[in-house]
Design a protein around this motif. Sequence first.
Motif, PDB file in Angstrom:
ATOM      1  N   GLU A  18       0.833  -1.199   0.000  1.00 48.97           N
ATOM      2  CA  GLU A  18       0.000   0.000   0.000  1.00 48.97           C
ATOM      3  C   GLU A  18       0.869   1.251   0.000  1.00 48.97           C
ATOM      4  OE1 GLU A  18      -3.415   1.890  -0.638  1.00 48.97           O
ATOM      5  OE2 GLU A  18      -3.133  -0.292  -0.572  1.00 48.97           O
ATOM      6  N   ARG A  65       2.021   1.753  -3.515  1.00 50.15           N
ATOM      7  CA  ARG A  65       0.939   2.303  -4.333  1.00 50.15           C
ATOM      8  C   ARG A  65       0.787   3.805  -4.099  1.00 50.15           C
ATOM      9  NH1 ARG A  65      -1.784  -2.432  -2.249  1.00 50.15           N
ATOM     10  NH2 ARG A  65      -1.675  -4.109  -3.786  1.00 50.15           N
ATOM     11  N   MET A  66       0.998   4.247  -2.871  1.00 52.16           N
ATOM     12  CA  MET A  66       0.894   5.672  -2.563  1.00 52.16           C
ATOM     13  C   MET A  66       1.993   6.463  -3.268  1.00 52.16           C
ATOM     14  SD  MET A  66      -0.064   5.325   1.486  1.00 52.16           S
ATOM     15  CE  MET A  66      -0.002   7.095   1.818  1.00 52.16           C
ATOM     16  N   GLU A  79       3.411   5.468  -6.055  1.00 47.56           N
ATOM     17  CA  GLU A  79       3.024   5.338  -7.465  1.00 47.56           C
ATOM     18  C   GLU A  79       1.960   6.364  -7.849  1.00 47.56           C
ATOM     19  OE1 GLU A  79       2.568   1.326  -9.974  1.00 47.56           O
ATOM     20  OE2 GLU A  79       0.913   1.648  -8.572  1.00 47.56           O
ATOM     21  N   GLU A  80       1.032   6.615  -6.935  1.00 50.26           N
ATOM     22  CA  GLU A  80      -0.071   7.550  -7.190  1.00 50.26           C
ATOM     23  C   GLU A  80       0.281   9.002  -6.880  1.00 50.26           C
ATOM     24  OE1 GLU A  80      -3.165   5.970  -4.765  1.00 50.26           O
ATOM     25  OE2 GLU A  80      -3.216   4.044  -5.837  1.00 50.26           O
ATOM     26  N   VAL A 119       0.852  10.286  -3.902  1.00 48.17           N
ATOM     27  CA  VAL A 119       0.222  10.756  -2.661  1.00 48.17           C
ATOM     28  C   VAL A 119       1.225  11.505  -1.792  1.00 48.17           C
ATOM     29  CG1 VAL A 119      -0.902  10.013  -0.513  1.00 48.17           C
ATOM     30  CG2 VAL A 119      -1.495   8.916  -2.691  1.00 48.17           C
ATOM     31  N   PRO A 122       2.328  -3.698  -7.088  1.00 51.16           N
ATOM     32  CA  PRO A 122       2.170  -2.505  -7.919  1.00 51.16           C
ATOM     33  C   PRO A 122       3.149  -2.519  -9.097  1.00 51.16           C
ATOM     34  CG  PRO A 122       2.337  -1.932  -5.587  1.00 51.16           C
ATOM     35  CD  PRO A 122       2.716  -3.374  -5.712  1.00 51.16           C
TER      36      PRO A 122
END
Length: 286
Positions: free
Chosen positions: A204, A207-208, A210-211, A213, A263
């Motif tokens: 997770e 992913r953060m 990657e996004e 965030v 991811p």
Amino acid sequence: MNTSEPVVPAHVGVLGGGRMGGGIAHAFLTKGASVVVVERDEPSASAARERIQKDIRASLERGKIEGTFEDWDAKLAVTTSYQDFGPCELVVEAVPEIWDLKVESLQAVEKQLSETAWLATNTSSLSVDGLAEQLQRPDRFVGLHFFNPVPASKLVEVVISKDTGEELRGLSVAWVKALGKTPVVVNDAPGFASSRLGVAIALEAIRMVEEGVASPADIDAAMVLGYKFPVGPLELTDIVGLDVRLGIAEYLESTLGERFAPPQLMRDMVARGELGRKSGKGFYSY
């Protein structure tokens, strides 16, 4: 001496002398065991010996053990022959997380052991039940999941298969306590307790990143300062190795479902050789 205190076996073997295997060897060695480490070839054996000797010197300098380097080094053997496991009361397998390699290695070790010896795997995610099914004496087999870096980590996950005998269950807990670590006993399940939770958080966090965030440093700081993690999930991924965690995630995805799907950023970093601390670059530069 209080004979009721837990003790480690007198003769311990470790298959694989990398960072994990070397750390496991050092842990048993400094608690009084004579240790033999078996590696795949002479260059690997030489590197393993140097790695463990460095840890011995560090323990002496920090006052963790007493005596001379020569005395401790005399209790260590590093070879390339499985036959040297013959006198061992316990052998811990610490080869890479590849199913076929694990099975082949464990079967080869078992052939060299006496009928009273114990065998353990340091796997962080593979099925201990499944590995036990490949052995002649599954009742004498258990999971001992050490954590990196082994000398500093206080945790060992004792993974019980459906075939693990009652005597070994008790001995495994006693050995871990004798090493000065805390045993956490779990029944075999994908990822056990530690890898399953640790990888879920790490995925997770990736992913953060990657996004977009937040930055890796800020994500890690949130977990260290807000949740009292000793180290952030992204820095820990660098320490463990992105390739290692990718392999675990792929296995968990195959057994527990798409919530453990790695991811794309993680796959891309591994493909570029950005494996973390061991390669000099991961989510951070080293």
